[in-house]
Design a protein around this motif. Sequence first.
Motif, short mmCIF file in Angstrom:
data_model
loop_
_atom_site.label_atom_id
_atom_site.label_comp_id
_atom_site.label_asym_id
_atom_site.label_seq_id
_atom_site.Cartn_x
_atom_site.Cartn_y
_atom_site.Cartn_z
N ALA A 226 41.73 53.42 8.66
CA ALA A 226 42.46 53.12 9.91
C ALA A 226 43.74 53.94 9.99
O ALA A 226 44.11 54.43 11.06
N TRP A 227 44.42 54.09 8.86
CA TRP A 227 45.66 54.87 8.86
C TRP A 227 45.37 56.34 9.17
O TRP A 227 46.10 56.98 9.93
N HIS B 238 42.67 57.54 10.70
CA HIS B 238 41.90 57.71 11.94
C HIS B 238 42.57 57.01 13.12
O HIS B 238 41.92 56.37 13.92
N GLN B 239 43.86 57.13 13.22
CA GLN B 239 44.56 56.52 14.35
C GLN B 239 44.10 57.18 15.65
O GLN B 239 43.75 58.35 15.67
N ARG B 240 44.14 56.40 16.72
CA ARG B 240 43.64 56.90 18.02
C ARG B 240 44.45 58.06 18.57
O ARG B 240 43.95 58.86 19.32
#
Length: 153
Positions: free
Chosen positions: A67-68, A70-72
């Motif tokens: 998540a860190w 692959h931030q949007r």
Amino acid sequence: MSPPHRTSSSRSATRPFVLWQEVAVAYLAPALTAGLGGFLTGQPELTMAALTSIGATSALVACVVGAWLHQRGRPRRWTTSAPRLALAPAFAVAAAAVAGLLGWFASQWLPSHTPVPDAGWLERLRIDLPLSAALAAAIVTWRWHGAASRQQT
């Protein structure tokens, strides 16, 4: 003229990074392999650890690191410009250090400050947590970097 055939390597080259899939694999792969190893060698504590501390740690670390990374928004420049061969071990060491501290803390602090008995499974945390965290962080970072590099080109 027939369309070009796609090989397995070309399919994997276009496969995007999907966080929930990475987290699912991060749980299932170590849980199944360690669980099977515990079952085949007659070690029920390893089988239980495979489903709990080993698999859960892998999934949690994969989720947090993935998540860190692959931030949007735009990814951090240093994560995409750093070589994959350096980035994956760096994340693995960082995750192992944090998980190792948590494992040590849990094995020492819990028995003396809570009603949790000083059980053998607490000692396993010193090994299970950092090893699972390091592997999950390295694999997720490696996969993310490959997908991020392909998207930039």
